[in-house]
Design a protein around this motif. Structure first.
Motif, PDB file in Angstrom:
ATOM      1  N   ILE A 115       1.915  -9.398  28.418  1.00  0.00           N
ATOM      2  CA  ILE A 115       2.752 -10.137  29.067  1.00  0.00           C
ATOM      3  C   ILE A 115       1.999 -10.922  30.525  1.00  0.00           C
ATOM      4  CG2 ILE A 115       4.173  -9.044  31.743  1.00  0.00           C
ATOM      5  CD1 ILE A 115       4.192  -6.665  30.074  1.00  0.00           C
ATOM      6  N   ALA A 155       0.908 -14.218  29.032  1.00  0.00           N
ATOM      7  CA  ALA A 155       2.259 -14.909  28.715  1.00  0.00           C
ATOM      8  C   ALA A 155       2.697 -16.080  30.041  1.00  0.00           C
ATOM      9  CB  ALA A 155       3.262 -14.026  28.544  1.00  0.00           C
ATOM     10  N   PHE A 156       2.063 -15.796  31.208  1.00  0.00           N
ATOM     11  CA  PHE A 156       1.830 -16.802  32.085  1.00  0.00           C
ATOM     12  C   PHE A 156       0.788 -18.264  32.194  1.00  0.00           C
ATOM     13  CE2 PHE A 156       4.083 -13.045  33.844  1.00  0.00           C
ATOM     14  CZ  PHE A 156       5.528 -13.478  34.390  1.00  0.00           C
ATOM     15  N   PHE A 196       8.838 -10.992  24.807  1.00  0.00           N
ATOM     16  CA  PHE A 196       8.782 -11.340  25.892  1.00  0.00           C
ATOM     17  C   PHE A 196       7.817 -12.452  26.364  1.00  0.00           C
ATOM     18  CE2 PHE A 196       6.940 -11.979  30.283  1.00  0.00           C
ATOM     19  CZ  PHE A 196       7.625 -11.945  31.266  1.00  0.00           C
ATOM     20  N   GLU A 197       6.678 -13.001  25.668  1.00  0.00           N
ATOM     21  CA  GLU A 197       6.397 -13.732  24.990  1.00  0.00           C
ATOM     22  C   GLU A 197       6.126 -14.891  24.068  1.00  0.00           C
ATOM     23  OE1 GLU A 197       1.784 -13.390  23.793  1.00  0.00           O
ATOM     24  OE2 GLU A 197       2.626 -12.261  22.791  1.00  0.00           O
ATOM     25  N   TYR A 257       9.665 -17.102  25.452  1.00  0.00           N
ATOM     26  CA  TYR A 257       9.419 -17.162  27.050  1.00  0.00           C
ATOM     27  C   TYR A 257      10.011 -18.756  27.645  1.00  0.00           C
ATOM     28  CZ  TYR A 257       6.679 -17.971  31.807  1.00  0.00           C
ATOM     29  OH  TYR A 257       6.412 -18.535  32.256  1.00  0.00           O
ATOM     30  N   GLU A 258       9.385 -19.157  26.555  1.00  0.00           N
ATOM     31  CA  GLU A 258      11.016 -20.526  26.669  1.00  0.00           C
ATOM     32  C   GLU A 258      12.493 -20.675  26.521  1.00  0.00           C
ATOM     33  OE1 GLU A 258       8.264 -23.410  24.836  1.00  0.00           O
ATOM     34  OE2 GLU A 258       6.872 -23.778  26.007  1.00  0.00           O
ATOM     35  N   HIS A 269       2.029 -19.556  25.649  1.00  0.00           N
ATOM     36  CA  HIS A 269       2.666 -18.162  26.006  1.00  0.00           C
ATOM     37  C   HIS A 269       2.528 -17.817  25.837  1.00  0.00           C
ATOM     38  CE1 HIS A 269       4.462 -20.628  29.108  1.00  0.00           C
ATOM     39  NE2 HIS A 269       5.371 -21.498  28.266  1.00  0.00           N
ATOM     40  N   HIS A 299      15.195 -12.454  31.021  1.00  0.00           N
ATOM     41  CA  HIS A 299      14.293 -11.950  31.702  1.00  0.00           C
ATOM     42  C   HIS A 299      13.783 -10.888  31.875  1.00  0.00           C
ATOM     43  CE1 HIS A 299      12.422 -15.409  29.954  1.00  0.00           C
ATOM     44  NE2 HIS A 299      11.289 -14.767  29.701  1.00  0.00           N
TER      45      HIS A 299
END
Length: 442
Positions: free
Chosen positions: A415, A418-419, A356-357, A360-361, A424, A368
């Motif tokens: 997770i 990552a934001f 997920f991280e 991320y982009e 990330h 997602h």
């Protein structure tokens, strides 16, 4: 008044004649010539119920651990069903998952009816009072979610493969920042790739399920050939004439383990509670003084002449049977925490949170959402199983629970960061990783 008096006289005369007749003549006999009152505490036709239960557990286990992996692998050969980095697994494949869920509902209903046939009427009342019957619906939903979780885990390596060109490079750079062990692991992971490492994790979970399914098949075949009485005579279980097919606590824990393999937590919960009830078996202990010795021990305990352990030994219970059930309980929960929970949930959650991280982009919005749903189901199962194990075993299960909770917290932190991290990517030992300025991988 005259009619009421006449009816009362007829009832009294009927009761007086019944008092002098054998019970079987006025009570009637159960199938097979058995007295229904004598066998009120012993279930009837346990061999048939056990065979039905094992058959349904095996069939659904076959759907989950054989059919679903084959279906997941075949999707890569069909362009329309092939998972992508933008959308994840195909939405059309969920139709097959819906069929597996439907099979789960039918198999669980038949298995529950068969499992209720293995327990007596008073034990059913106890199960109701303990809340086992009331928890069935919630645990059934949990089992259906686990079907979906298994499917998302199986598809995850294929999704990682479709994003491999961008994911693996970022993954290697994040490991290169880890002190001491980072660079040696990078040399290994460069050849293994992220999708290969994820595939090994999923393969380990599948091998555990297939191994448990093979044990279930052997168990089912043995009971088909020998029946409960034959198996009991082979392993040396003492059977009374009133209940020759009474299942032991160890056997109920085996059934609970097979229920976990078939992803039926409602059945596993029922079998766990029944195993605990079979911990208490009456023993007269006449050679030690019987009830008189127990009463004397209780009196001595009041004045401090007998320890708590001595008072426990004086109880009219089969201590050897209780210890066997306690050991079976410990083995059951340790296997549950280390096998299905750690490898099947915690490891998959850690891999998916890393993906997920790292992606991320690059991942699409739909991918997602599907990834987050799978991770949420894994977190739910981790919390339920760790809480249930700790409530049953206490401090004995604490080390295994801590391992699972630490991995879950680590994954949730990945997770969350990552934001917040600029790139990330977050490591436990280094914090946020600056991929753009990381040390080049040699």
């Amino acid at each position: 008044c005259r009619a009421a008096s006449r009816a009362a006289q007829m009832l009294l005369s009927e009761m007086s004649t019944r008092d002098f007749e054998p019970r079987s003549t006025w009570l009637g006999k159960a199938p097979g010539g058995r007295d229904p009152r004598q066998h009120e505490y012993s279930p009837i036709q346990q061999n048939d119920c056990l065979g039905e239960l094992l058959e349904n557990l095996f069939n659904h286990g076959l759907m989950v651990w054989v059919f679903l992996p084959i279906f997941a692998g075949m999707q890569w050969m069909v362009p329309m069903l092939r998972p992508t980095c933008e959308s994840g697994y195909s939405n059309y494949s969920l139709l097959i998952v819906a069929l597996v869920v439907g099979h789960h509902l039918a198999a669980e209903s038949r298995s529950w009816a068969a499992a209720r046939g293995l327990i007596s009427r008073p034990e059913k009342t106890i199960m109701h009072q303990l809340g086992v019957i009331g928890r069935r619906r919630r645990l059934l939903v949990l089992g259906l979610l686990e079907d979906l979780d298994i499917y998302t885990d199986l598809m995850f390596p294929f999704i990682a493969y479709s994003c491999d060109a961008k994911i693996t490079e970022r993954w290697l750079q994040s490991w290169s920042e880890v002190p001491t062990i980072g660079h040696p692991l990078v040399r290994i992971f460069r050849h293994l790739r992220f999708w290969g490492f994820s595939g090994l994790g999923v393969a380990a979970a599948c091998m555990g399920g297939i191994f448990g399914l093979s044990r279930l098949m052997l168990y089912r075949n043995d009971y088909r050939k020998k029946g409960i009485e034959g198996m009991h005579s082979e392993i040396g279980v003492e059977c009374t004439p009133r209940s020759p097919t009474r299942l032991t606590g160890e056997e109920f824990f085996s059934l609970a383990r097979f229920s976990d393999i078939a992803l039926m937590p409602s059945l596993a919960d029922l079998c766990q509670e029944m195993a605990e009830q079979r911990r208490w078996i009456f023993a007269s202990k006449e050679e030690e003084g019987g009830a008189l010795n127990r009463t004397r021990a209780q009196t001595d305990a009041i004045f401090g002449k007998v320890t708590a352990h001595g008072l426990q030994l004086a109880e009219l219970l089969d201590e050897a049977a209780r210890e066997r059930v306690d050991r079976a309980q410990q083995v059951y929960f340790v296997i549950l925490l280390l096998g299905r929970t750690l490898v099947g949930n915690a490891l998959q959650l850690w891999l998916q949170s890393s993906f997920f991280e790292l992606g991320y982009e690059n991942l699409g919005r739909e991918a997602h959402v599907k990834l987050v749903i799978g991770m949420a189901i894994s977190v739910l199962h981790l919390c339920v199983r760790c809480f249930a194990s700790f409530s049953k075993l206490g401090c004995f299960s604490l080390p295994f629970v801590v391992i699972n909770v630490v991995v879950m917290a680590w994954s949730i932190a990945k997770i969350g960061y990552a934001f917040t991290c600029p790139q990330h990517v977050w490591n436990l030992s280094t914090g946020c990783v600056d991929i753009a300025h990381s040390v080049p991988i040699v």
